[in-house]
Design a protein around this motif. Sequence first.
Motif: not given
Lengths: 205, 68
Positions: A120, A123-124, A131, A134-135, A138, A159, A189-190, A193, A200-201
Amino acid sequence: MTVVLPAPDVLDQESAEWVRTLASPLDSDAAIARLYDLLLRAARFEIHRRRGGFHDDLAYQAADDALTAILAKLDTYRGASRFTTWAYKFVLLEVGVRLRKRAWEGREIPLEGDALETRLRGRTPQGAAEMGEFLTALRDGIRSALTPHQREVLVAITLNDVPIDVLADRLGTTRGALYKTLHDARHKLRAHLAAGGFALEEESE
Amino acid sequence: MIDRVLGPRGPELTCEQCFEELDRYVEVEMTGGDPDAAVPGMHAHLRGCPACADDHESLVALLRAERA
């Protein structure tokens, strides 16, 4: 073959001619040959566009299967687009699936990230520092909120970049069924979170 | 990457619906219309499904080449 033709006023002249000749006992052989040539040219164009190589066996296979699908579904064509546009999507689908499968031939499918957090973070582009929380949430969501099958599908596709139809083939299912699994996993997942306080925007277009 | 994992927000088509509508969507797109009004949920699906996005890109490329 009995074909229910779309209302004539719906179709442009060229599309109407394609449908009429393909369904006509007198004209269908010539029309099918013309359609096959069109599909083969489209397949070769797409293979060249994607790979720049020469895979004519693949072009013929894609054109063969697309022609079969088109003739079987001719009575579902309603003139929402030109006939040739409608036909092209069949052969482009066949080419895409074949190229993706060929690219993964003999390769092991990574279903689970051994080091999910590392993956993760890697890939960010923003980097790990800002992050971090948040990560972590996640990663925890992937580990705890998903079923094993949902986790495998989500990790492999999002991923590990495994093409969805390659994965579907290996798992003995369909692209549509796997996408439903991915969709459900993303929804969970959303929710995970959001429950953890992460707003989440909305996506920008 | 986060968008790739979490996918599109809001309603989206299935892969089967995407294939059904792809030709109409692309023609509306290429004739200057509003494809997302014509086929609601398609744009979100194309953001969420890499394989269907490939199919969309392929059809656009072929039609552009044909019309060039």
